[in-house]
Design a protein around this motif. Structure first.
Motif, PDB file in Angstrom:
ATOM      1  N   SER A 224      -0.108  10.065   7.826  1.00  0.00           N
ATOM      2  CA  SER A 224      -1.546  10.266   8.043  1.00  0.00           C
ATOM      3  C   SER A 224      -1.833  11.561   8.796  1.00  0.00           C
ATOM      4  N   ASP A 225      -0.876  12.024   9.571  1.00  0.00           N
ATOM      5  CA  ASP A 225      -1.064  13.272  10.316  1.00  0.00           C
ATOM      6  C   ASP A 225      -0.983  14.493   9.416  1.00  0.00           C
ATOM      7  N   PHE A 226      -0.396  14.320   8.220  1.00  0.00           N
ATOM      8  CA  PHE A 226      -0.176  15.475   7.356  1.00  0.00           C
ATOM      9  C   PHE A 226      -0.804  15.339   5.970  1.00  0.00           C
ATOM     10  N   CYS A 227      -1.007  14.091   5.514  1.00  0.00           N
ATOM     11  CA  CYS A 227      -1.435  13.865   4.134  1.00  0.00           C
ATOM     12  C   CYS A 227      -2.847  13.311   4.052  1.00  0.00           C
ATOM     13  N   GLN A 228      -3.465  13.566   2.905  1.00  0.00           N
ATOM     14  CA  GLN A 228      -4.742  12.950   2.584  1.00  0.00           C
ATOM     15  C   GLN A 228      -4.464  11.962   1.449  1.00  0.00           C
ATOM     16  N   PHE A 229      -4.507  10.662   1.743  1.00  0.00           N
ATOM     17  CA  PHE A 229      -4.178   9.652   0.740  1.00  0.00           C
ATOM     18  C   PHE A 229      -5.294   9.520  -0.285  1.00  0.00           C
ATOM     19  N   THR A 230      -4.884   9.219  -1.530  1.00  0.00           N
ATOM     20  CA  THR A 230      -5.870   8.936  -2.567  1.00  0.00           C
ATOM     21  C   THR A 230      -6.421   7.522  -2.360  1.00  0.00           C
ATOM     22  N   THR A 231      -7.477   7.206  -3.113  1.00  0.00           N
ATOM     23  CA  THR A 231      -8.085   5.870  -2.991  1.00  0.00           C
ATOM     24  C   THR A 231      -7.095   4.779  -3.360  1.00  0.00           C
ATOM     25  N   SER A 232      -6.335   4.986  -4.445  1.00  0.00           N
ATOM     26  CA  SER A 232      -5.361   3.970  -4.875  1.00  0.00           C
ATOM     27  C   SER A 232      -4.254   3.808  -3.850  1.00  0.00           C
ATOM     28  N   GLU A 233      -3.837   4.917  -3.237  1.00  0.00           N
ATOM     29  CA  GLU A 233      -2.788   4.837  -2.220  1.00  0.00           C
ATOM     30  C   GLU A 233      -3.289   4.098  -0.980  1.00  0.00           C
ATOM     31  N   MET A 234      -4.527   4.347  -0.601  1.00  0.00           N
ATOM     32  CA  MET A 234      -5.096   3.634   0.543  1.00  0.00           C
ATOM     33  C   MET A 234      -5.194   2.138   0.268  1.00  0.00           C
ATOM     34  N   LYS A 235      -5.568   1.789  -0.965  1.00  0.00           N
ATOM     35  CA  LYS A 235      -5.654   0.366  -1.335  1.00  0.00           C
ATOM     36  C   LYS A 235      -4.285  -0.299  -1.250  1.00  0.00           C
ATOM     37  N   LEU A 236      -3.255   0.421  -1.720  1.00  0.00           N
ATOM     38  CA  LEU A 236      -1.902  -0.139  -1.671  1.00  0.00           C
ATOM     39  C   LEU A 236      -1.445  -0.301  -0.230  1.00  0.00           C
ATOM     40  N   ASN A 237      -1.731   0.681   0.628  1.00  0.00           N
ATOM     41  CA  ASN A 237      -1.378   0.567   2.044  1.00  0.00           C
ATOM     42  C   ASN A 237      -2.032  -0.661   2.665  1.00  0.00           C
ATOM     43  N   THR A 238      -3.322  -0.843   2.356  1.00  0.00           N
ATOM     44  CA  THR A 238      -4.056  -1.991   2.899  1.00  0.00           C
ATOM     45  C   THR A 238      -3.518  -3.306   2.354  1.00  0.00           C
ATOM     46  N   LYS A 239      -3.221  -3.318   1.044  1.00  0.00           N
ATOM     47  CA  LYS A 239      -2.741  -4.536   0.392  1.00  0.00           C
ATOM     48  C   LYS A 239      -1.438  -5.023   1.013  1.00  0.00           C
ATOM     49  N   THR A 240      -0.565  -4.074   1.363  1.00  0.00           N
ATOM     50  CA  THR A 240       0.733  -4.439   1.952  1.00  0.00           C
ATOM     51  C   THR A 240       0.552  -5.231   3.242  1.00  0.00           C
ATOM     52  N   PHE A 241      -0.321  -4.754   4.108  1.00  0.00           N
ATOM     53  CA  PHE A 241      -0.543  -5.443   5.388  1.00  0.00           C
ATOM     54  C   PHE A 241      -1.354  -6.720   5.201  1.00  0.00           C
ATOM     55  N   GLN A 242      -2.241  -6.744   4.204  1.00  0.00           N
ATOM     56  CA  GLN A 242      -3.004  -7.964   3.942  1.00  0.00           C
ATOM     57  C   GLN A 242      -2.103  -9.098   3.463  1.00  0.00           C
ATOM     58  N   TRP A 243      -1.097  -8.744   2.660  1.00  0.00           N
ATOM     59  CA  TRP A 243      -0.168  -9.775   2.180  1.00  0.00           C
ATOM     60  C   TRP A 243       0.515 -10.470   3.354  1.00  0.00           C
ATOM     61  N   HIS A 244       0.966  -9.674   4.312  1.00  0.00           N
ATOM     62  CA  HIS A 244       1.656 -10.277   5.459  1.00  0.00           C
ATOM     63  C   HIS A 244       0.717 -11.179   6.251  1.00  0.00           C
ATOM     64  N   ALA A 245      -0.539 -10.780   6.342  1.00  0.00           N
ATOM     65  CA  ALA A 245      -1.508 -11.584   7.089  1.00  0.00           C
ATOM     66  C   ALA A 245      -1.812 -12.904   6.373  1.00  0.00           C
ATOM     67  N   LYS A 246      -1.647 -12.918   5.042  1.00  0.00           N
ATOM     68  CA  LYS A 246      -1.945 -14.136   4.275  1.00  0.00           C
ATOM     69  C   LYS A 246      -0.813 -15.156   4.288  1.00  0.00           C
ATOM     70  N   MET A 247       0.382 -14.733   4.657  1.00  0.00           N
ATOM     71  CA  MET A 247       1.552 -15.602   4.515  1.00  0.00           C
ATOM     72  C   MET A 247       1.453 -16.903   5.318  1.00  0.00           C
ATOM     73  N   PRO A 248       0.924 -16.926   6.564  1.00  0.00           N
ATOM     74  CA  PRO A 248       0.820 -18.207   7.280  1.00  0.00           C
ATOM     75  C   PRO A 248       0.008 -19.252   6.519  1.00  0.00           C
ATOM     76  N   SER A 249      -1.106 -18.839   5.917  1.00  0.00           N
ATOM     77  CA  SER A 249      -1.921 -19.799   5.157  1.00  0.00           C
ATOM     78  C   SER A 249      -1.190 -20.261   3.900  1.00  0.00           C
ATOM     79  N   ILE A 250      -0.392 -19.368   3.313  1.00  0.00           N
ATOM     80  CA  ILE A 250       0.390 -19.756   2.124  1.00  0.00           C
ATOM     81  C   ILE A 250       1.441 -20.788   2.499  1.00  0.00           C
ATOM     82  N   PHE A 251       2.091 -20.606   3.640  1.00  0.00           N
ATOM     83  CA  PHE A 251       3.097 -21.589   4.073  1.00  0.00           C
ATOM     84  C   PHE A 251       2.432 -22.917   4.450  1.00  0.00           C
ATOM     85  N   ASP A 252       1.227 -22.866   4.994  1.00  0.00           N
ATOM     86  CA  ASP A 252       0.497 -24.115   5.283  1.00  0.00           C
ATOM     87  C   ASP A 252       0.200 -24.860   3.989  1.00  0.00           C
ATOM     88  N   GLU A 253      -0.221 -24.124   2.971  1.00  0.00           N
ATOM     89  CA  GLU A 253      -0.495 -24.754   1.673  1.00  0.00           C
ATOM     90  C   GLU A 253       0.782 -25.313   1.065  1.00  0.00           C
TER      91      GLU A 253
END
Length: 491
Positions: free
Chosen positions: A271-300
């Motif tokens: 982030s200090d050197f690059c300007q991410f594209t929209t798709s790259e930003m979505k992928l970055n966000t998706k990666t961390f969102q997946w980890h946040a969803k895992m507790p609810s998946i294990f509960d299910e």
């Protein structure tokens, strides 16, 4: 003419003094001299204008002075052009060539002396020739095509970034060197752009690798989610799934958390050197969102497992009840063998006994499966003594039927085969073995009348055949010749 000649000599003298000032490094804010620009020419560093151009320009002044003096018209020619026809048009002052040669030699000498300063200074840029001659570009292209860790690439980026800052910030843009004012800004900008381009080349590789790793992380999270939310179709699948998800929660999730921390570190750096594209930003966000969803998946997952565990426990109880009834049925079938005593029905008895034995073997596998399920549910394992009792009761009947049918089948073969096909000694051994087994079984069936009758009948058949063994031995003697068979036939 004398005045013009003196004017020329004075002008040459004055300009020679100016050249002397260049040499003597005059002081003051209006210092005379020349501006030199450092430029990149191909794979080399050059000066603009060149030394030759500067020297020629200075020496050309003396030529201009000489030409100017020689180009002055005579006054009488200008005023009385008609009366002075036939006379020379211009004045003819005398400027000795030696004077001009000395002046030009002074220029050459000053140039040789002053040129040493920029030549020496430009050596400062030899440390950056790898940027100019393409060496760094080739090395960087080879480097990014190889497998290196993110930290290795990071060090490469910081190297080029720091190198660019040193070049742009620490090297003076303008330097006073003798009679020259050396302008390095074009060269510095060129070098800075090259370091920036090389840094970007490494960053592109790092960003590509970062996105590829994030894609794989998301795929792993999707795979785990798919596994955790699977509905098991049997107790075996339930146990396997339970153990697998437990291992995922304890081991795999920690590994993924470590990978996610690395992804965060990569993201912060890039982030200090690059300007991410929209798709790259979505992928970055998706990666961390997946980890946040895992507790609810294990509960299910646990909810699914609880429902299926209850379902399969009820099914197991029902299967065990039906299986107990099945074992009772097998026990009753064994009791039927106690009534069988007809030697002619031996093939039917054998088939029925073998069929029941196969069913008991299947029942034993069922018990193992039941016990596995009971262990999975942490229940006390159920024993089924009826199965062993039934199997023990059936075993002697199966043995009797098999040995009896084996003997009868062989007896038929021996009778129907040409004499000499089977060695008499082999026949005798097999008959003795069958008789011993049947005699032993006769003792086992002493308390079972029908079976006792059957085994006695079989024993009698074997003994009858045994009584014929002398004849079989004689006729089956390998020493008999054709003439012996002729005698037997005539008898």
């Amino acid at each position: 003419t004398a005045h013009v000649q003196q004017l020329g000599i004075d002008s040459i003298r004055d300009f020679r003094e100016y050249v002397g000032i260049l040499r003597n490094d005059s002081k003051g804010s209006h210092k005379p001299g020349f501006i030199l620009h450092l430029k990149v020419n191909g794979n080399r560093i050059g000066f603009a204008p060149t030394y030759h151009d500067i020297e020629s320009s200075i020496a050309e002044v003396y030529t201009l002075m000489k030409n100017a003096v020689y180009d002055i018209q005579r006054l009488d020619y200008t005023l009385l052009e008609e009366e002075t026809s036939g006379k020379k048009k211009n004045l003819k002052p005398i400027l000795l060539p030696e004077i001009l040669e000395v002046a030009r030699d002074e220029v050459k000498e000053v140039m040789e002396e002053q040129n040493k300063f920029p030549e020496e200074y430009v050596k400062l840029f030899e440390a950056y020739m790898h940027l100019i001659d393409g060496t760094s570009e080739k090395e960087t292209e080879a480097y990014v095509s190889e497998d290196h860790s993110f930290n290795d690439f990071r060090e490469k980026v910081l190297y080029f970034d720091n190198l660019g800052k040193v070049i742009n910030n620490d090297i003076p843009k303008i330097v006073q060197l003798g009679m020259y004012e050396l302008h390095c800004d074009d060269l510095i900008l060129n070098l800075f752009r090259k370091t920036d381009g090389l840094r970007e080349k490494v960053l592109q590789k790092m960003s590509h690798d970062h996105q590829a790793i994030n894609t794989r992380l998301c795929e792993r999270y999707e795979e785990i989610s798919s596994v955790a939310l699977t509905s098991p179709n049997s107790t075996a699948e339930l146990v396997e799934l339970r153990d697998k998800v437990k291992q995922i929660e304890v081991v795999v999730m920690k590994e993924l958390e470590n990978e996610l921390n690395k992804a965060a570190q990569r993201l912060v750096f890039l982030s200090d050197f690059c300007q991410f594209t929209t798709s790259e930003m979505k992928l970055n966000t998706k990666t961390f969102q997946w980890h946040a969803k895992m507790p609810s998946i294990f509960d299910e997952h646990r909810t699914i497992m609880q429902g299926k565990t209850s379902e399969y426990q009820k099914a197991l109880k029902l299967k065990r009840e039906r299986f107990q009834e099945e074992l009772e049925s097998y026990s009753n079938q064994v009791e039927e063998f106690f009534t069988y005593g007809n030697v002619d029905d031996l093939p039917k008895y054998l088939k029925k006994a073998q069929s029941l034995r196969s069913k008991l073997e299947v029942a034993e596998e069922k018990i193992k499966h039941f016990n596995m399920e009971e262990k999975a549910f942490e229940w006390e394992q159920t024993s089924y003594p009826t199965l062993k009792e039934t199997r023990d009761k059936l075993a002697p009947f199966v043995r009797l039927y098999e040995i009896s049918m084996d003997f009868m089948d062989k007896q038929k073969i021996w009778f129907e085969s040409p004499m000499g096909t089977h060695h008499p000694a082999d026949i005798e051994n097999q008959v003795e073995d069958s008789l011993k087994t049947v005699i032993k079984l006769e003792k086992d069936f002493n308390e079972i009348p029908a079976a006792k009758t059957l085994v006695v009948d079989v024993r009698c058949k074997i003994e009858d055949f045994k009584d014929k063994m002398p004849i079989i031995k004689t006729l089956g003697n390998p020493s008999l010749r054709e003439r012996h068979w002729e005698t037997v036939s005539n008898t």
